[in-house]
Design a protein around this motif. Structure first.
Motif, PDB file in Angstrom:
ATOM      1  N   ASN A 155      -4.975  -3.071  -6.920  1.00 57.80           N
ATOM      2  CA  ASN A 155      -6.232  -2.780  -6.242  1.00 57.80           C
ATOM      3  C   ASN A 155      -6.585  -1.337  -6.578  1.00 57.80           C
ATOM      4  OD1 ASN A 155      -8.279  -2.045  -4.445  1.00 57.80           O
ATOM      5  ND2 ASN A 155      -7.508  -3.345  -2.807  1.00 57.80           N
ATOM      6  N   ALA A 156      -7.545  -1.149  -7.464  1.00 58.91           N
ATOM      7  CA  ALA A 156      -7.865   0.184  -7.979  1.00 58.91           C
ATOM      8  C   ALA A 156      -8.381   1.126  -6.900  1.00 58.91           C
ATOM      9  CB  ALA A 156      -8.893   0.071  -9.103  1.00 58.91           C
ATOM     10  N   GLN A 157      -8.959   0.592  -5.837  1.00 60.34           N
ATOM     11  CA  GLN A 157      -9.502   1.449  -4.779  1.00 60.34           C
ATOM     12  C   GLN A 157      -8.390   2.101  -3.956  1.00 60.34           C
ATOM     13  OE1 GLN A 157     -12.779   2.030  -4.711  1.00 60.34           O
ATOM     14  NE2 GLN A 157     -12.917   0.658  -6.486  1.00 60.34           N
ATOM     15  N   LYS A 158      -7.324   1.360  -3.705  1.00 60.03           N
ATOM     16  CA  LYS A 158      -6.228   1.859  -2.872  1.00 60.03           C
ATOM     17  C   LYS A 158      -4.982   2.204  -3.677  1.00 60.03           C
ATOM     18  CE  LYS A 158      -7.560  -1.214   0.980  1.00 60.03           C
ATOM     19  NZ  LYS A 158      -7.070  -2.290   1.868  1.00 60.03           N
ATOM     20  N   GLU A 159      -5.001   1.906  -4.985  1.00 56.41           N
ATOM     21  CA  GLU A 159      -3.806   2.026  -5.821  1.00 56.41           C
ATOM     22  C   GLU A 159      -2.663   1.200  -5.226  1.00 56.41           C
ATOM     23  OE1 GLU A 159      -3.564   3.195  -8.735  1.00 56.41           O
ATOM     24  OE2 GLU A 159      -5.522   4.152  -8.867  1.00 56.41           O
ATOM     25  N   SER A 160      -3.003   0.042  -4.694  1.00 57.98           N
ATOM     26  CA  SER A 160      -2.015  -0.836  -4.074  1.00 57.98           C
ATOM     27  C   SER A 160      -1.804  -2.069  -4.947  1.00 57.98           C
ATOM     28  CB  SER A 160      -2.487  -1.256  -2.679  1.00 57.98           C
ATOM     29  OG  SER A 160      -3.712  -1.972  -2.757  1.00 57.98           O
ATOM     30  N   LEU A 161      -0.836  -2.888  -4.549  1.00 56.29           N
ATOM     31  CA  LEU A 161      -0.580  -4.155  -5.218  1.00 56.29           C
ATOM     32  C   LEU A 161      -0.895  -5.298  -4.271  1.00 56.29           C
ATOM     33  CD1 LEU A 161       2.851  -3.708  -7.057  1.00 56.29           C
ATOM     34  CD2 LEU A 161       0.578  -3.733  -8.073  1.00 56.29           C
ATOM     35  N   VAL A 162      -1.531  -6.349  -4.795  1.00 60.18           N
ATOM     36  CA  VAL A 162      -1.723  -7.568  -4.014  1.00 60.18           C
ATOM     37  C   VAL A 162      -0.952  -8.686  -4.706  1.00 60.18           C
ATOM     38  CG1 VAL A 162      -3.958  -6.875  -3.097  1.00 60.18           C
ATOM     39  CG2 VAL A 162      -3.854  -8.158  -5.239  1.00 60.18           C
ATOM     40  N   LEU A 163      -0.507  -9.639  -3.906  1.00 63.83           N
ATOM     41  CA  LEU A 163       0.348 -10.698  -4.438  1.00 63.83           C
ATOM     42  C   LEU A 163       0.175 -11.966  -3.624  1.00 63.83           C
ATOM     43  CD1 LEU A 163       2.791 -11.664  -6.210  1.00 63.83           C
ATOM     44  CD2 LEU A 163       4.271 -10.731  -4.422  1.00 63.83           C
ATOM     45  N   SER A 218      14.095   3.931 -13.250  1.00 63.10           N
ATOM     46  CA  SER A 218      13.077   4.010 -14.296  1.00 63.10           C
ATOM     47  C   SER A 218      11.666   4.054 -13.743  1.00 63.10           C
ATOM     48  CB  SER A 218      13.208   2.811 -15.246  1.00 63.10           C
ATOM     49  OG  SER A 218      13.071   1.585 -14.532  1.00 63.10           O
ATOM     50  N   ALA A 219      11.490   3.708 -12.444  1.00 67.60           N
ATOM     51  CA  ALA A 219      10.155   3.694 -11.850  1.00 67.60           C
ATOM     52  C   ALA A 219       9.788   5.027 -11.216  1.00 67.60           C
ATOM     53  CB  ALA A 219      10.062   2.584 -10.794  1.00 67.60           C
ATOM     54  N   LYS A 220      10.749   5.918 -11.078  1.00 64.92           N
ATOM     55  CA  LYS A 220      10.484   7.193 -10.412  1.00 64.92           C
ATOM     56  C   LYS A 220       9.850   8.188 -11.374  1.00 64.92           C
ATOM     57  CE  LYS A 220      14.331   6.701  -7.166  1.00 64.92           C
ATOM     58  NZ  LYS A 220      15.597   7.293  -6.677  1.00 64.92           N
ATOM     59  N   ILE A 225       0.844  -1.191   0.000  1.00 68.24           N
ATOM     60  CA  ILE A 225       0.000   0.000   0.000  1.00 68.24           C
ATOM     61  C   ILE A 225       0.884   1.248   0.000  1.00 68.24           C
ATOM     62  CG2 ILE A 225      -1.845   1.219   1.209  1.00 68.24           C
ATOM     63  CD1 ILE A 225      -2.468  -1.447   2.632  1.00 68.24           C
ATOM     64  N   PRO A 226       0.725   2.156  -0.981  1.00 68.61           N
ATOM     65  CA  PRO A 226       1.556   3.377  -1.006  1.00 68.61           C
ATOM     66  C   PRO A 226       1.336   4.237   0.231  1.00 68.61           C
ATOM     67  CG  PRO A 226      -0.250   3.519  -2.589  1.00 68.61           C
ATOM     68  CD  PRO A 226      -0.236   2.112  -2.085  1.00 68.61           C
ATOM     69  N   ILE A 258       5.253   4.453  -8.514  1.00 67.21           N
ATOM     70  CA  ILE A 258       6.425   3.570  -8.426  1.00 67.21           C
ATOM     71  C   ILE A 258       5.982   2.121  -8.391  1.00 67.21           C
ATOM     72  CG2 ILE A 258       8.328   2.861  -6.916  1.00 67.21           C
ATOM     73  CD1 ILE A 258       8.597   5.798  -6.090  1.00 67.21           C
ATOM     74  N   LEU A 259       4.953   1.823  -7.588  1.00 68.37           N
ATOM     75  CA  LEU A 259       4.475   0.441  -7.459  1.00 68.37           C
ATOM     76  C   LEU A 259       3.847  -0.069  -8.743  1.00 68.37           C
ATOM     77  CD1 LEU A 259       2.819   0.577  -3.911  1.00 68.37           C
ATOM     78  CD2 LEU A 259       5.131  -0.153  -4.506  1.00 68.37           C
ATOM     79  N   MET A 260       3.242   0.820  -9.524  1.00 66.94           N
ATOM     80  CA  MET A 260       2.563   0.399 -10.733  1.00 66.94           C
ATOM     81  C   MET A 260       3.507   0.220 -11.921  1.00 66.94           C
ATOM     82  SD  MET A 260      -0.368  -0.115  -9.694  1.00 66.94           S
ATOM     83  CE  MET A 260      -0.545   0.040  -7.912  1.00 66.94           C
ATOM     84  N   ASP A 261       4.745   0.659 -11.792  1.00 68.97           N
ATOM     85  CA  ASP A 261       5.696   0.501 -12.884  1.00 68.97           C
ATOM     86  C   ASP A 261       5.978  -0.983 -13.123  1.00 68.97           C
ATOM     87  OD1 ASP A 261       7.907   1.871 -14.629  1.00 68.97           O
ATOM     88  OD2 ASP A 261       8.924   0.263 -13.542  1.00 68.97           O
TER      89      ASP A 261
END
Length: 310
Positions: free
Chosen positions: A259-267, A291-293, A212-213, A223-226
């Motif tokens: 996760n589009a609601q939180k702009e987070s990643l699940v794994l 490259s992710a920044k 979670i950002p 950064i997480l979405m890169d």
């Protein structure tokens, strides 16, 4: 040869050894790789140390050796990139192109660090003797201490941020809906797991996490979405904890999902040892790629979830 040359050489090599301590968890550290880096550090340090007396004697053609050295270190970067790319097909979890480029660039830059520290050490020594008129040994001691301090400063400057600086990592549950569809936390549709034995294996040995950002920041979320950063996170977990899968078991390849609601990643991940604390630490320690920044900078002051935001 002048003692100061050997001092500059040692300081330059030491600066590279200091940085090698940062590499152990992300980059290969086999004995041959370690030896290669020490030898390259010695060459770079020697160039930096010899440049000062050459310039002092007005031998300006010596600068051409720096251009040759720079070309050689660029070749080192290319060789490192090619080596890692050749290894991609045999990895159960790949590094990804972005992570490979980051590693190759790091190897090149840290050779320049050796040149800077050795050049500065020797240069300061000559400057102290000529301007302050101090004794040779006093100048040597001061320049050596200054060289070590410069190496530590450069180490601090080159040390990159990690995922733990921009995101929180929390455990979430792995479940299956509609019998076959994997759900991790609040996100379903991760993948379709057809075999009952595979689903049971996920439920018994798998671990689920959500990244979670921090500060509800779109900059951190970018950064997480890169794609390159996502792959780097997966490889960092794999390099730390291994993975319970074979090449012919695509159901167990880790797939980070947004996760589009939180702009987070699940794994969902299948480590060799089922230890949530180690998994969270592996994610947090992953370096942030250059490259992710810089993603989503126009949304820097817009908090995630604000009405009207993406």
């Amino acid at each position: 040869m002048d003692t100061v040359f050997f001092v500059g050489l040692v300081i330059g090599i030491s600066s590279r050894v200091i940085m090698l301590n940062l590499d152990k968890r992300q980059y290969p550290t086999q004995p041959n790789i370690l030896m290669t880096q020490i030898v390259l550090a010695a060459v770079a340090s020697a160039l930096g140390a010899l440049l000062v007396p050459a310039l002092k004697d007005r031998s300006y053609t010596s600068i051409t050796f720096l251009s040759l050295a720079a070309e050689q270190f660029r070749q080192v970067r290319e060789n490192r990139r090619n080596t890692l790319q050749n290894l991609e097909d045999v990895q159960l979890v790949q590094r990804g192109e972005a992570f490979i480029e980051e590693i190759a660039r790091t190897y090149e830059v840290r050779n320049y660090m050796c040149i800077i520290t050795s050049f500065s050490t020797v240069g300061l020594h000559y400057l102290i003797i000529s301007e302050l008129k101090l004794s040779y040994n006093v100048a040597l001691t001061i320049s050596a201490v200054a060289g070590i301090m410069l190496a530590l400063i450069l180490k601090k400057m080159l040390q990159r941020e990690s995922i733990g600086d921009v995101a929180d990592v929390v455990p979430v549950e792995i479940t299956f809906v509609d019998e076959f569809i994997m759900k991790v936390g609040d996100v379903k549709g991760i993948t379709n797991v057809g075999l009952k034995s595979d689903r049971e294996r996920y439920l018994s040995k798998g671990l689920g996490i959500e990244i979670i950002p921090k500060d509800k920041s779109y900059s951190n979320a970018g950064i997480l979405m890169d794609p390159g950063q996502r792959q780097a996170i997966l490889y960092n977990i794999y390099s730390r904890m291994g993975i319970l899968r074979e090449h012919n078991e695509p159901a167990f390849y880790p797939l980070p999902r947004r996760n589009a609601q939180k702009e987070s990643l699940v794994l969902a991940y299948m480590p060799v040892e089922k230890d949530m604390d180690k998994l969270i630490e592996a994610v947090k320690s992953c370096p942030i790629l250059s490259s992710a920044k810089g993603k989503n900078l126009s949304l820097k002051n817009t908090p995630i979830g604000k009405k009207g935001s993406a």
